[in-house]
Design an enzyme around this catalytic site. Structure first.
Site, mmCIF file in Angstrom:
data_model
loop_
_atom_site.group_PDB
_atom_site.id
_atom_site.type_symbol
_atom_site.label_atom_id
_atom_site.label_comp_id
_atom_site.label_asym_id
_atom_site.label_seq_id
_atom_site.Cartn_x
_atom_site.Cartn_y
_atom_site.Cartn_z
ATOM 1 N N CYS A 127 -7.334 -1.560 -0.232
ATOM 2 C CA CYS A 127 -7.127 -2.424 -1.399
ATOM 3 C C CYS A 127 -5.773 -3.131 -1.335
ATOM 4 C CB CYS A 127 -7.207 -1.578 -2.672
ATOM 5 S SG CYS A 127 -6.677 -2.437 -4.156
ATOM 6 N N CYS A 131 -3.436 -2.087 -4.140
ATOM 7 C CA CYS A 131 -2.834 -0.768 -3.886
ATOM 8 C C CYS A 131 -1.699 -0.896 -2.872
ATOM 9 C CB CYS A 131 -3.886 0.215 -3.371
ATOM 10 S SG CYS A 131 -5.190 0.596 -4.582
#
Length: 149
Positions: free
Chosen positions: A57, A60
């Site tokens: 991600c 993230c």
């Protein structure tokens, strides 16, 4: 000359040992797994602020060291733990706690989800949130406990 070399070696060894002590003395972010999650977040009178992420991600990844920095900032706060779950390795756990997007930040107290964080992504905001919400959760748990008597 030998005495100087020996002193230098001893100094470097001492420096290495001190560096290792500081490295391991820092507050750590605890990695939670399906095997450890339930037991940890059910710890009595303990708040767990947990980041749910996946390695691929971009949001993230963009957090960088934020979560570790939060762990360091929370050092010394009694009964507040900082954890993280890798949802790519813990899909059933993430499904169970209703994770649908990444990153997701949730606060648990005595095994129950008490709040989901949706504010700014900086250490100060995260710390304020976890301190405030942990205090509310502790007060509610105490009130519930008193009513049970």
């Amino acid at each position: 000359m030998k005495k100087l070399n020996r002193s230098l070696i001893l100094f470097l060894l001492l420096l290495l040992v001190l560096s290792l002590i500081l490295l391991y003395a820092e507050a750590e972010v605890i990695t939670l797994t399906p095997e450890t999650f339930s037991d940890k977040v059910k710890e009595k009178d303990t708040a767990w602020f947990v980041k749910f992420c996946v390695p691929w991600c971009k949001h993230c990844k963009n957090l960088g060291s934020l979560w570790e920095d939060l762990g360091k900032a929370m050092e010394g706060e009694d009964e507040i733990e900082i954890g993280e779950v890798d949802c790519s390795a813990s899909k059933p756990l993430c499904t169970k706690v209703d994770i649908h997007s990444y990153p997701t930040f949730k606060l648990f107290y005595d095994g129950e989800e008490v709040a989901k964080y949706q504010g700014a992504r900086n250490v100060e905001s995260l710390k304020s949130f976890v301190l405030e919400e942990s205090e509310k959760a502790a007060a509610k748990a105490q009130l519930d406990s008193d009513q049970d008597l």
